[in-house]
Design a protein around this motif. Sequence first.
Motif, PDB file in Angstrom:
ATOM      1  N   LEU A  82      10.839  24.984   6.650  1.00  0.00           N
ATOM      2  CA  LEU A  82      11.561  23.783   6.229  1.00  0.00           C
ATOM      3  C   LEU A  82      12.623  24.114   5.193  1.00  0.00           C
ATOM      4  CD1 LEU A  82      11.974  20.734   6.266  1.00  0.00           C
ATOM      5  CD2 LEU A  82      10.079  20.512   4.637  1.00  0.00           C
ATOM      6  N   ASP A  83      12.301  24.997   4.253  1.00  0.00           N
ATOM      7  CA  ASP A  83      13.268  25.365   3.223  1.00  0.00           C
ATOM      8  C   ASP A  83      14.476  26.076   3.835  1.00  0.00           C
ATOM      9  OD1 ASP A  83      11.732  24.280   1.216  1.00  0.00           O
ATOM     10  OD2 ASP A  83      10.682  26.156   0.770  1.00  0.00           O
ATOM     11  N   GLY A  96      22.966  16.062   8.334  1.00  0.00           N
ATOM     12  CA  GLY A  96      21.594  15.914   7.859  1.00  0.00           C
ATOM     13  C   GLY A  96      20.630  16.766   8.657  1.00  0.00           C
ATOM     14  N   LEU A  97      19.392  16.766   8.202  1.00  0.00           N
ATOM     15  CA  LEU A  97      18.314  17.503   8.868  1.00  0.00           C
ATOM     16  C   LEU A  97      17.179  16.530   9.163  1.00  0.00           C
ATOM     17  CD1 LEU A  97      16.587  20.008   9.711  1.00  0.00           C
ATOM     18  CD2 LEU A  97      15.958  20.217   7.277  1.00  0.00           C
ATOM     19  N   LEU A  98      16.795  16.457  10.428  1.00  0.00           N
ATOM     20  CA  LEU A  98      15.677  15.619  10.838  1.00  0.00           C
ATOM     21  C   LEU A  98      14.441  16.500  10.994  1.00  0.00           C
ATOM     22  CD1 LEU A  98      14.592  12.856  11.752  1.00  0.00           C
ATOM     23  CD2 LEU A  98      15.265  13.461  14.091  1.00  0.00           C
ATOM     24  N   TYR A  99      13.440  16.233  10.158  1.00  0.00           N
ATOM     25  CA  TYR A  99      12.224  17.052  10.163  1.00  0.00           C
ATOM     26  C   TYR A  99      11.080  16.268  10.785  1.00  0.00           C
ATOM     27  CZ  TYR A  99       8.086  19.502   8.420  1.00  0.00           C
ATOM     28  OH  TYR A  99       6.871  20.146   8.321  1.00  0.00           O
ATOM     29  N   ILE A 100      10.514  16.842  11.882  1.00  0.00           N
ATOM     30  CA  ILE A 100       9.390  16.215  12.577  1.00  0.00           C
ATOM     31  C   ILE A 100       8.198  17.167  12.477  1.00  0.00           C
ATOM     32  CG2 ILE A 100       8.578  15.214  14.750  1.00  0.00           C
ATOM     33  CD1 ILE A 100      11.522  14.958  15.588  1.00  0.00           C
ATOM     34  N   PRO A 101       7.228  16.890  11.618  1.00  0.00           N
ATOM     35  CA  PRO A 101       6.105  17.817  11.412  1.00  0.00           C
ATOM     36  C   PRO A 101       5.076  17.738  12.548  1.00  0.00           C
ATOM     37  CG  PRO A 101       5.771  15.857  10.107  1.00  0.00           C
ATOM     38  CD  PRO A 101       7.116  15.687  10.763  1.00  0.00           C
ATOM     39  N   LYS A 102       4.212  18.692  12.549  1.00  0.00           N
ATOM     40  CA  LYS A 102       3.108  18.691  13.511  1.00  0.00           C
ATOM     41  C   LYS A 102       1.906  18.022  12.852  1.00  0.00           C
ATOM     42  CE  LYS A 102       0.406  21.705  16.541  1.00  0.00           C
ATOM     43  NZ  LYS A 102       0.175  23.098  16.989  1.00  0.00           N
ATOM     44  N   THR A 103       1.367  16.996  13.490  1.00  0.00           N
ATOM     45  CA  THR A 103       0.243  16.243  12.927  1.00  0.00           C
ATOM     46  C   THR A 103      -0.873  16.128  13.952  1.00  0.00           C
ATOM     47  OG1 THR A 103       1.249  14.151  13.645  1.00  0.00           O
ATOM     48  CG2 THR A 103       1.735  14.892  11.402  1.00  0.00           C
ATOM     49  N   GLU A 104      -2.020  15.618  13.480  1.00  0.00           N
ATOM     50  CA  GLU A 104      -3.181  15.498  14.366  1.00  0.00           C
ATOM     51  C   GLU A 104      -3.047  14.328  15.327  1.00  0.00           C
ATOM     52  OE1 GLU A 104      -6.651  15.276  11.960  1.00  0.00           O
ATOM     53  OE2 GLU A 104      -6.453  17.330  11.173  1.00  0.00           O
ATOM     54  N   ASN A 105      -2.350  13.279  14.939  1.00  0.00           N
ATOM     55  CA  ASN A 105      -2.215  12.122  15.824  1.00  0.00           C
ATOM     56  C   ASN A 105      -0.836  11.475  15.613  1.00  0.00           C
ATOM     57  OD1 ASN A 105      -2.528  10.178  13.537  1.00  0.00           O
ATOM     58  ND2 ASN A 105      -4.600  11.068  13.486  1.00  0.00           N
ATOM     59  N   LEU A 106      -0.518  10.573  16.513  1.00  0.00           N
ATOM     60  CA  LEU A 106       0.793   9.943  16.478  1.00  0.00           C
ATOM     61  C   LEU A 106       0.957   8.989  15.295  1.00  0.00           C
ATOM     62  CD1 LEU A 106       1.223   9.180  20.300  1.00  0.00           C
ATOM     63  CD2 LEU A 106       2.340  10.977  18.964  1.00  0.00           C
ATOM     64  N   GLU A 107      -0.158   8.386  14.834  1.00  0.00           N
ATOM     65  CA  GLU A 107      -0.085   7.481  13.683  1.00  0.00           C
ATOM     66  C   GLU A 107       0.383   8.230  12.435  1.00  0.00           C
ATOM     67  OE1 GLU A 107      -2.464   7.489  15.858  1.00  0.00           O
ATOM     68  OE2 GLU A 107      -2.534   5.457  16.658  1.00  0.00           O
ATOM     69  N   ASP A 108      -0.172   9.417  12.226  1.00  0.00           N
ATOM     70  CA  ASP A 108       0.249  10.225  11.081  1.00  0.00           C
ATOM     71  C   ASP A 108       1.689  10.705  11.252  1.00  0.00           C
ATOM     72  OD1 ASP A 108      -2.220   9.904   9.924  1.00  0.00           O
ATOM     73  OD2 ASP A 108      -3.031  11.810  10.661  1.00  0.00           O
ATOM     74  N   LEU A 109       2.044  11.036  12.485  1.00  0.00           N
ATOM     75  CA  LEU A 109       3.398  11.518  12.751  1.00  0.00           C
ATOM     76  C   LEU A 109       4.445  10.464  12.397  1.00  0.00           C
ATOM     77  CD1 LEU A 109       5.297  13.672  13.943  1.00  0.00           C
ATOM     78  CD2 LEU A 109       4.976  12.593  16.183  1.00  0.00           C
ATOM     79  N   SER A 110       4.154   9.212  12.725  1.00  0.00           N
ATOM     80  CA  SER A 110       5.123   8.140  12.481  1.00  0.00           C
ATOM     81  C   SER A 110       5.394   7.929  10.995  1.00  0.00           C
ATOM     82  CB  SER A 110       4.613   6.829  13.096  1.00  0.00           C
ATOM     83  OG  SER A 110       3.396   6.424  12.472  1.00  0.00           O
ATOM     84  N   PHE A 115      14.198  12.437   7.158  1.00  0.00           N
ATOM     85  CA  PHE A 115      15.599  12.791   7.387  1.00  0.00           C
ATOM     86  C   PHE A 115      16.199  13.217   6.048  1.00  0.00           C
ATOM     87  CE2 PHE A 115      20.158  12.063   7.818  1.00  0.00           C
ATOM     88  CZ  PHE A 115      20.411  12.603   9.081  1.00  0.00           C
ATOM     89  N   TYR A 116      16.643  14.472   5.955  1.00  0.00           N
ATOM     90  CA  TYR A 116      17.233  15.014   4.733  1.00  0.00           C
ATOM     91  C   TYR A 116      18.761  15.009   4.875  1.00  0.00           C
ATOM     92  CZ  TYR A 116      12.506  16.847   3.918  1.00  0.00           C
ATOM     93  OH  TYR A 116      11.154  16.970   3.726  1.00  0.00           O
TER      94      TYR A 116
END
Length: 435
Positions: A82-83, A96-110, A115-116
């Motif tokens: 990310l850095d 800008g930079l759009l950061y989409i992390p890896k999460t266990e479920n879609l609720e956490d992902l949302s 957006f940086y």
Amino acid sequence: MNHLPLIIKREYLTKVRNKSFIIMTFLTPFIFAGIFALVAYLSSLNSDTVRAISVMDESGLFADQFKSSPHTQYKMLQNVSLDEAKKEAETNEFYGLLYIPKTENLEDLSKKITFYSEDSPSLSMMSDINRMLESRVNTLKLKEAGIDSETIKNLHINISANQETFKGKETSKLGSGLKLVFGAAAGYLLFMFIIIYGNMIMRSVIEEKTSRVIEVIISSVKPRVLLLGKIFGTTLAGISQVLVWIVLILVLMTTVTTIFGIDPAAASPSQQVIENSIDGGTQQLLQDVMLEINNLPIANLIIMFILFFVGGYLLYASLYASVGAAVDSETDTQQFMMPILTPLILAVYVGFFTVMDNPHGTVSQVFSYIPFTSPVVMLMRIPFGVPIWQQIVSVVILFGTFIGMVWFAAKIYRVGILMYGKKPTYKEIFKWLKY
């Protein structure tokens, strides 16, 4: 009344020959054309801007979701931290930079998508990005639940109830919107005309009073005739000025767009997007708009617009003239302006907040008969279908009130025009009416 044409001619020529009047008549269109050219040019520069956005998708769920367009370029980043992604976006001056992390479920992902950017991003840009992400996440969520998203989409039915009067005449929301636009434009135009040229009449009376020219004129002309002459003469000068503005603005705008190659629609989407939207139904929308315009009572609207516009302006112009006769300077007019402007402002508020919600309600009908509010309120009601007899009654009341107001204003005019060096009060003005 033999002197009335002469007074009208004198007042008209005095206004149109005034240097400031001539300068503003020809300068104003150039100002409007310059503003138009500047806005169109800045919009064209803005439309040519290409925004580069880097996307770091650790979840791997949005690989094919971000598609570049002529104005937005997406760059997918892989195998970076990310850095490092932030540093690369700053170094290359990305939007800008759009950061989409890896999460266990879609609720956490949302909740963790970020957006940086260097500064706050535009609302339209963030709205587009959020819409793309939301669409993808909802599709994935439906798949997790064992539901086919395409099936859900196909099962969805949009309902738009048909609108029809009891007499069988079809109506629509689009037609109602066009009626609102016409009514609001007519009311606003009358409001501005009264403010601008009503003040012109008031200043004209004050100038003649302070220069003592009025003492010579009043010796051979009745106050009522002089008052009507000033109102009609200034009105003709105002109409002439507006006509010159319209012609010059159209000519200048056409010239600017032709010489400098400025596209007035530069702020709109690209041509391809427009064509796609036309294929998607905009062509039908344009046809519906033309159909609704043809269904409007055009002749009735034009005739009543002229009658209410003229009647409303003359009514308020007589009040402005009486105020000018009662005072010695513009600074002294403030105490008398609020009673004049209050019904006009009230008419605008009633029109926008009552007529638009219920054009045939009790409040709307009552204010469309009161002469100080009817020019605005009735003009906003007519597109929604007002019986002819109601329109005629309102016009008769309006012009009848104007005649009575001229008599009332002439009483003030007759005494006030020769009063100097003293600020009148409401009590004194009331006494003048008895003379």
